[in-house]
Design an enzyme around this catalytic site. Sequence first.
Site, short mmCIF file in Angstrom:
data_model
loop_
_atom_site.label_atom_id
_atom_site.label_comp_id
_atom_site.label_asym_id
_atom_site.label_seq_id
_atom_site.Cartn_x
_atom_site.Cartn_y
_atom_site.Cartn_z
CB THR A 44 -0.88 -0.19 1.36
OG1 THR A 44 -1.63 -1.15 1.26
CG2 THR A 44 -1.88 0.95 1.42
CE1 TYR A 107 -16.00 -0.24 -6.70
CE2 TYR A 107 -15.90 -2.23 -7.84
CZ TYR A 107 -16.47 -1.09 -7.64
OH TYR A 107 -17.38 -0.64 -8.41
CE1 TYR A 133 -2.26 -4.46 5.00
CE2 TYR A 133 -1.30 -4.44 2.79
CZ TYR A 133 -1.54 -3.82 3.91
OH TYR A 133 -1.55 -2.27 4.17
NE ARG A 138 -4.69 2.77 2.51
CZ ARG A 138 -3.94 3.86 1.80
NH1 ARG A 138 -4.43 4.16 0.53
NH2 ARG A 138 -2.90 4.46 2.15
CB ILE A 203 4.69 -4.61 7.56
CG1 ILE A 203 5.22 -6.03 7.41
CG2 ILE A 203 4.76 -3.99 6.11
CD1 ILE A 203 4.26 -6.99 6.63
#
Length: 292
Positions: A44, A107, A133, A138, A203
């Site tokens: 990302t 989406y 993930y 998001r 991360i």
Amino acid sequence: MFTGSIVALITPMDINGNICKKSFKKLIDYHISSGTKAIVIMGTTGESSTFTYKERISIIMYALDLAQDKIPIIAGTGFNSTSKSISMISDLENSGIIGCLNVTPYYNRPTQDGLYQHFKKIANSTKLPQILYNVPSRTGCDLLPETIYKLSEINNIIGIKEATGDLSRVNKIKNLIKKKFFLISGDDKTALDFMLLGGDGIISVTANIAALEMKTFYDCIKNNNFFQAKKINQHLNILHHQLFIETNPIPVKWVAKRLGLIFSDKMRLPMTPLKKCNQKILEITLKKLKLI
């Protein structure tokens, strides 16, 4: 290789929006010298969604070339199309990456069964280690602990980057999964508590501009030096928050340029430069932290 301070690397561009190879080398060298455990390329923070499939492959291969086996590379291979993820992983199978980071399909908003089938099919297509993930803010979908447990039964699904910021997830996942399964924080703001609860690493966005500090922070926790870990976290806490003063990676790219780690904070649309008012806020913070 899937523990410690792992950086979610920004992707440096020139003023035309193409990869800035000089900056890229500078960043890789910075993380090698700082002791960063591994680098995530095309996640990302790396703005993967604005690059074409061929560009993503090219950038990952270039990072491998620059790393020269001095630091492990994890490739962001997530798409909202199962077949595209499988294709990219196939293209990278023998490249030298140590694993793949696959975001939940954005989406589409699949069901839990759809998420399970998606990751199962990807994992069964490769021998490479797979890291799930989960970042609902998001993607619009949430990979629940029960589904994570089912996926952990697949041999090469070896861990998850949990970026919900929900610390209750750590115990929920640990209570369900009895074998070794890497729990990696994807949220700098809650990473201290995440790891104190039994997480394996982070991360990190902050590691882009404070790599040594983040590496030391993790080492302190690993060595049970919790006082020093909390001290470092308190010092960096303002950065953990202000690097999200606008949508990531807008602020962190501006800071990286301000610190001389990259030559330009250029991004591709729809991402736009950091607002002047927020530049002033970050400038004050960088001076307060004695980074400039």
